[in-house]
Structures are given as structure tokens and as C-alpha cells.
Design a protein around this motif. Structure first.
Motif, short mmCIF file in Angstrom:
data_model
loop_
_atom_site.label_atom_id
_atom_site.label_comp_id
_atom_site.label_asym_id
_atom_site.label_seq_id
_atom_site.Cartn_x
_atom_site.Cartn_y
_atom_site.Cartn_z
N LEU A 1 3.55 4.05 -3.74
CA LEU A 1 3.17 5.47 -3.74
C LEU A 1 4.23 6.37 -3.11
O LEU A 1 3.97 7.54 -2.86
N SER B 1 -4.19 6.19 0.94
CA SER B 1 -3.90 4.76 0.95
C SER B 1 -3.92 4.21 2.38
O SER B 1 -4.45 3.12 2.63
N ALA C 1 0.79 -1.24 0.00
CA ALA C 1 0.00 0.00 0.00
C ALA C 1 0.82 1.28 0.00
O ALA C 1 0.34 2.32 -0.47
N TYR C 2 2.05 1.24 0.54
CA TYR C 2 2.81 2.47 0.70
C TYR C 2 4.00 2.57 -0.27
O TYR C 2 4.25 3.63 -0.83
N SER D 1 -1.75 11.20 -1.46
CA SER D 1 -2.03 9.87 -2.02
C SER D 1 -1.70 8.78 -1.01
O SER D 1 -2.45 7.81 -0.84
N ILE D 2 -0.58 8.93 -0.30
CA ILE D 2 -0.18 7.94 0.70
C ILE D 2 -1.14 7.99 1.88
O ILE D 2 -1.50 6.96 2.46
#
Length: 297
Positions: free
Chosen positions: A89, A100, A85-86, A96-97
């Protein structure tokens, strides 16, 4: 209020503050490396309790084996979340992070509801933790003494790791400047994954002790503790490990004493944390031990 009653409440405040401190360390470690608030941290804390729960009741493990397995699985879960997930990005805008991280939080919560059922479950508490110790007229659960000791031991181990090992040196280098650290030969990806793993394992230990202290688990149990531990990290100075511990103790003791001295305000116990957060942001935005960090352009 008598002295005995005050000491009993103070002991409970130290115990609760220790839990906040332990979980807040995970927030502050991730922020120190990535300048990212991992809002899924409270849900990772929740997952650890379910790992232990099913280890004891489904796989018939001894509680101490189940706890160790739960801590390891939670560390792996944290690493998996970082990679899935991280990491993709990492060079994207911060928003955006953040989105997420919120998405991962909702994913874990709803996945838990589907897999584990949304109804609360009683967490098995070994007698060694449930026993009550009597000191004069004060009756305190043994776990109340164990939690601060575990927190302090883990704090010293973590500080040793960060300040006296190669992995800790890499973590400090990446927190200062990822690009320069990479040019100097530091494996940035491995260092960040290692940090997520350690932070998640600390959250797991905090989650297990939380479930022992409040022996009922459910998929949304990590939401409010997660927010409060984030507040504790901000109070102490997010990015500073010692500050996170101080913030956790202050928040825990403050909550318990508020209810003890002003029982009419017990319904506003959760609001106390948010009021404290507002005051900190107004008068000392960097927190008690935080430092101003210049944003990269």
C-alpha cells in the motif's frame, strides 16, 4: 511529602519514562521513514512478552536466551508486518495505510487471544531484577535502575547507527526523499524493512522490561502503553529520536508525580497523557524538538 518519598517516586517516574521512551523510539523511526503511524507497534511489544514467556516456561530456555530469541523473533515479526501489510500500500493514499495499521493491530490482538488464551499470565521474573536496593530509607527495585541505563545505552547505539553507518545514511536519505534516494542507489525496500526490524526490536526490549516491572501479560496489554508511547513521540516531536526520548521521560515522570502529589486524581492517570497531548497539539503541534514538514503534493 518527605524528600525520601519524593526521590522514590521520582525514581519510579524515571523508570516508567524510560520504558515509554524506548517504545516511542519505534514509533518515531517508522514515522521518520514512511510518515506513517504504526498503530500495531503496541501489539508487537505485546508479542515479545509472549515469545519470552513460552521460551522460558515451554521450551525451558534460560531467561537470557529466551529474551534474546524473543527480541530477534519480534524484529522478524516487524519486518513481516511491513512486507505484508504496508509495502503493498506504499503508493496508496495515507488513509489506506492507516486502516491497514489498525487492521494489523486488531489481528495481532485477536490472534493472541486465540493462540495464547485471553486470561492474564504471570511473567517469570529472575531474581536479579526482583531484588530490592535500600538507600537510606528508600527501597527501590533493582530493575528501576536497570531500565534507564538500558534505555540510554540503546539510545546512543541507535544514534550511532543513524549518524555514523551506511545503513543510517540510507535511512536518513529515504526519510528525506524516497524517489531521490532510489535514484542514488539506495535500496528503499531493504532500508524500510531494516527500520521496521530495529524499531520492533526496541519495542521488544521495552516490552520485556515492562513485563518484568509489571509481571503480568495478556493480549491487550500493549494497547494503552502503545497509545501513551505514541503520545510521548508526539510530545517530543514525532520523527525525532531524541525528542521521543524526552517525551517519554516527561510523560513517565509526570504520571508518577501526579499520582504522588494528588492521590485523589490517581483514577485519571491515563487521562493525564491525553490532556498533555491536547495541550501540545494546541500550543506546539510539532512537539518539543519537531520540525515542520511540508506535505508532498
Amino acid at each position: 511529602m518527605t524528600l525520601e518519598l519524593f526521590l522514590q517516586h521520582f525514581a519510579n517516574g524515571i523508570s516508567l519514562g524510560s520504558l515509554y521512551a524506548l517504545i516511542a523510539i519505534g514509533y518515531t523511526m517508522v514515522y521518520g521513514i514512511l510518515r506513517l503511524i504504526n498503530f500495531a507497534h503496541g501489539d508487537i511489544f505485546m508479542m515479545a512478552t509472549y515469545f519470552a514467556f513460552f521460551g522460558v516456561l515451554t521450551f525451558n530456555m534460560p531467561w537470557y536466551i529466551s529474551f534474546i530469541v524473543a527480541i530477534i523473533l519480534t524484529g522478524l515479526l516487524g519486518i513481516g508486518v511491513e512486507k505484508a501489510a504496508y509495502r503493498p500500500l506504499r503508493n496508496s493514499p495515507k488513509i489506506s495505510i492507516l486502516i491497514s495499521a489498525i487492521g494489523v493491530s486488531y489481528l495481532l490482538e485477536n490472534l493472541s487471544i486465540v493462540l495464547f488464551d485471553g486470561r492474564p499470565k504471570p511473567f517469570p521474573t529472575p531474581n536479579i531484577f526482583a531484588d530490592v536496593i535500600n538507600i537510606g530509607n528508600i527501597s527501590i527495585q533493582r530493575l528501576t535502575f536497570i531500565i534507564p541505563v538500558v534505555t540510554i545505552i540503546l539510545l546512543f547505539l541507535l544514534l550511532f547507527l543513524v549518524n555514523n553507518t551506511k545503513s543510517g545514511m540510507a535511512m536518513r536519505a529515504v526519510s528525506k526523499d524516497q524517489e531521490t534516494a532510489q535514484l542514488m542507489g539506495v535500496d528503499v525496500n531493504s532500508t524500510i524493512s531494516f527500520t521496521f526490524g530495529i524499531g520492533s526490536m526496541l519495542a521488544a526490549i521495552g516490552g520485556l522490561m515492562w513485563a518484568l516491572k509489571f509481571p503480568q501479560i495478556q493480549p491487550l496489554m500493549g494497547v494503552m502503553p502503545g497509545l501513551k508511547c505514541f503520545i510521548a513521540a508526539v510530545i517530543g516531536g514525532i520523527g525525532n529520536i531524541k525528542g521521543a526520548v524526552i517525551g517519554g521521560f516527561l510523560l513517565g515522570i509526570g504520571e508518577i508525580l501526579l499520582v504522588a502529589f494528588l492521590p485523589s486524581l490517581s483514577g485519571y492517570r491515563d487521562a493525564f497523557a491525553f490532556i498533555l497531548l491536547i495541550l501540545i497539539l494546541l500550543f506546539k503541534p510539532t512537539g518539543i524538538m519537531g520540525e515542520k514538514i511540508a506535505e508532498k503534493v
